[in-house]
Design an enzyme around this catalytic site. Structure first.
Site: not given
Ligand code: DX5
Ligand code: ZN
Length: 219
Positions: A11, A36, A38, A40, A69, A71, A140, A145, A178-180, A200
């Protein structure tokens, strides 16, 4: 050594966006398989980020699989634009305002992979009906966000539940988390059944990005 062939989807949300082309080159050289992106809209989630124009310009520079992705509140009318921009996979949110089944079909029509993302507070059962209609499901593991958030541990139960349901129905389903994601949270996600790990902050904060990618692939 992971027996699974875990893929890393990098990401760029928390990358240096003033040098986005170079940042994409970095993750490609580091061994990520997917980019990836994102997207938004400032409505579904507060931030506004990349659109189809940015995706199109990155397409000229990268041979990564573009894992887009969305959002966004209303994804239906964006599908063709992101397909033409060079996306390989487009994921919509089950929480968005659209005909989910129809939009998934709209993504598949030009030959792209269709994904369905589900937020942490949405029960996993709500996507079972789309098994067979989506190629991939994004669990997620943070609220959408923002990058840099902490992995929500309950996400592993949702991954396992979806993996079991897909097996019970005899339906193939890629699961992306996706995330953390980092070297500590990735093993639980993979053990629960994840195929693709989005990362990311972990990658961009690492001193050796290739090693960071490798650590995720071997989760
Ligand atoms: C959050 C995104 C994720 C995010 C992941 O809304 O969908 O893809 O960028 O980033 P990290 O890996 O930093 O949690
Ligand atoms: Zn994402």
């Amino acid at each position: 050594m992971s027996v699974k062939n875990v893929k890393v989807s990098a990401s760029v949300l928390n990358a240096d966006l003033s040098a986005l082309g170079e940042e994409v080159g970095k993750v490609e050289r580091a061994g990520a398989s997917l980019l990836h992106i994102d997207v938004m809209d400032g409505v579904f989630v507060p931030p506004m980020t990349f659109g189809d124009v940015v995706t199109k310009s990155l397409r000229k520079k990268s041979s990564l699989i573009f894992d887009v992705h969305l959002m966004v509140k209303n994804p239906e009318n964006l599908i063709e634009r992101f397909a033409q921009a060079g996306s390989d996979m487009i994921s919509i949110h089950v929480e968005s305002d659209c005909d989910v089944a129809g939009t998934l079909a709209r993504i598949r029509r030009p030959g792209l992979k269709a994904g369905l993302a589900i937020n942490p507070s949405t029960p996993i059962e709500s996507v079972y009906t789309y098994l067979g209609l989506a190629d991939m499901f994004i669990i997620m593991s943070v609220n959408p966000g923002y990058g840099g958030q902490a992995f929500i541990p309950e996400s592993t139960e949702k991954i396992a539940a979806l993996r079991n349901e897909a097996a019970k129905r005899g339906v193939p389903a890629l699961i992306e988390v996706d995330g953390g994601i980092n070297e500590n949270t990735a093993p639980d996600a993979v053990k629960a059944g994840a195929d693709i790990l989005v990362a990311g902050t972990y990658l961009f904060n690492s001193s050796d990005m290739s090693k960071a990618v490798e650590s995720l692939k071997n989760s």
